[in-house]
Design an enzyme around this catalytic site. Structure first.
Site, PDB file in Angstrom:
ATOM      1  N   GLU A  47     -10.367 -15.270   2.080  1.00 16.63           N
ATOM      2  CA  GLU A  47     -10.832 -16.283   3.024  1.00 16.63           C
ATOM      3  C   GLU A  47      -9.644 -16.593   3.936  1.00 16.63           C
ATOM      4  O   GLU A  47      -8.761 -17.366   3.588  1.00 16.63           O
ATOM      5  CB  GLU A  47     -11.302 -17.560   2.325  1.00 16.63           C
ATOM      6  CG  GLU A  47     -11.822 -18.596   3.311  1.00 16.63           C
ATOM      7  CD  GLU A  47     -12.032 -19.967   2.702  1.00 16.63           C
ATOM      8  OE1 GLU A  47     -11.917 -20.959   3.453  1.00 16.63           O
ATOM      9  OE2 GLU A  47     -12.305 -20.068   1.491  1.00 16.63           O
ATOM     10  N   ARG A  51      -6.361 -21.712  10.442  1.00 13.34           N
ATOM     11  CA  ARG A  51      -5.340 -22.758  10.479  1.00 13.34           C
ATOM     12  C   ARG A  51      -4.075 -22.272  11.164  1.00 13.34           C
ATOM     13  O   ARG A  51      -3.055 -22.962  11.144  1.00 13.34           O
ATOM     14  CB  ARG A  51      -5.013 -23.226   9.052  1.00 13.34           C
ATOM     15  CG  ARG A  51      -6.212 -23.803   8.317  1.00 13.34           C
ATOM     16  CD  ARG A  51      -5.819 -24.276   6.936  1.00 13.34           C
ATOM     17  NE  ARG A  51      -6.984 -24.636   6.141  1.00 13.34           N
ATOM     18  CZ  ARG A  51      -6.931 -25.059   4.883  1.00 13.34           C
ATOM     19  NH1 ARG A  51      -5.756 -25.165   4.269  1.00 13.34           N
ATOM     20  NH2 ARG A  51      -8.031 -25.363   4.229  1.00 13.34           N
ATOM     21  N   THR A  75     -12.438 -22.384   7.543  1.00 19.55           N
ATOM     22  CA  THR A  75     -12.120 -23.477   8.460  1.00 19.55           C
ATOM     23  C   THR A  75     -12.773 -23.261   9.825  1.00 19.55           C
ATOM     24  O   THR A  75     -12.194 -23.568  10.873  1.00 19.55           O
ATOM     25  CB  THR A  75     -10.592 -23.680   8.606  1.00 19.55           C
ATOM     26  OG1 THR A  75      -9.951 -23.450   7.353  1.00 19.55           O
ATOM     27  CG2 THR A  75     -10.270 -25.106   9.014  1.00 19.55           C
ATOM     28  N   LYS A 135     -19.796 -24.937  -0.100  1.00 19.43           N
ATOM     29  CA  LYS A 135     -18.422 -25.279  -0.428  1.00 19.43           C
ATOM     30  C   LYS A 135     -18.379 -26.795  -0.624  1.00 19.43           C
ATOM     31  O   LYS A 135     -18.946 -27.542   0.179  1.00 19.43           O
ATOM     32  CB  LYS A 135     -17.503 -24.873   0.725  1.00 19.43           C
ATOM     33  CG  LYS A 135     -16.068 -25.368   0.599  1.00 19.43           C
ATOM     34  CD  LYS A 135     -15.240 -24.899   1.792  1.00 19.43           C
ATOM     35  CE  LYS A 135     -13.833 -25.436   1.719  1.00 19.43           C
ATOM     36  NZ  LYS A 135     -12.960 -24.891   2.792  1.00 19.43           N
TER      37      LYS A 135
END
Length: 215
Positions: A47, A51, A75, A135
């Site tokens: 994953e 970021r 994200t 999630k």
């Protein structure tokens, strides 16, 4: 892609990889030795989170150069990012939270999406849009295991991948819970090890984590 097929793909991914590494790379080329170190230790899913500015390039590079590894993006918070990671080749997408619009956008693009939730209302919104795999983030701050256990009754069809505050001290307890399909965390990819290129350490941590899980 139907809702059931999305759930099946996520279930298959988590069944073979109950530990989902949450990855941050500041240089795209870092993803190749990092992924190989994880694979050597027994983890074959990535994953790669948005970021850092290198994330999109890292996803594309991983898809081009790596074999036997499933590459995802994390994200992701809007349709623009969704389009970017899918164009780069992401095989699944993880979000920290999810608006109804983002859920609809992902469905329209046939995305294998694991949307983030932190409340009962968000679960219901997800179910309304055809999602039943989520999630749970930020897991420890949002109620941890007690919260997830309390959801087993009213949402028996739902499965979770908790992320946020998960580490060596608690990941096994989370994975014992029947409505948890996997956990996400960064402990298998410590920032200092990535920055220093200590790939052997990452392999060691990953191998020990997987052996403990199996044993």
């Amino acid at each position: 892609m139907t809702s059931s097929s999305i759930s099946q793909k996520i279930d298959a991914l988590c069944a073979s990889n109950p530990i989902v590494p949450v990855i941050v790379v500041n240089k795209a080329e870092e993803i190749l030795p990092l992924a190989r170190a994880l694979k050597e230790g027994g983890i074959t899913v990535l994953e790669i989170t948005l970021r850092s500015d290198a994330a999109i390039e890292a996803i594309a590079l991983a898809r081009k150069e790596l074999e036997g590894v499933t590459v995802g993006a994390g994200t992701v918070i809007n349709a623009q990012q969704l389009d970017a990671v899918m164009e780069a080749g992401a095989e699944f997408v993880v979000t920290p939270g999810a608006s109804v619009k983002l859920l609809k956008d992902a469905k329209a693009r046939n995305t294998v999406l694991l949307p983030g939730i932190a409340s009962v209302s968000e679960i219901i919104n997800g179910l309304d849009e055809g999602y039943d795999r989520f999630k749970f983030f930020p897991a420890e701050a949002a109620g941890g295991l007690p919260f997830i256990k309390s959801l087993q009754g009213p949402f028996s069809q739902v499965r979770f991948c908790p992320t946020g505050g998960i580490g060596l001290k608690n990941y096994q307890e989370y994975l014992k819970q029947p409505n948890i399909m996997a956990v996400g965390g960064s402990w298998v990819v410590p920032t200092d090890a990535v920055e220093s290129g200590d790939w052997a350490r990452i392999t060691q941590i990953t191998r020990e984590t997987m052996q403990t899980l199996k044993g």
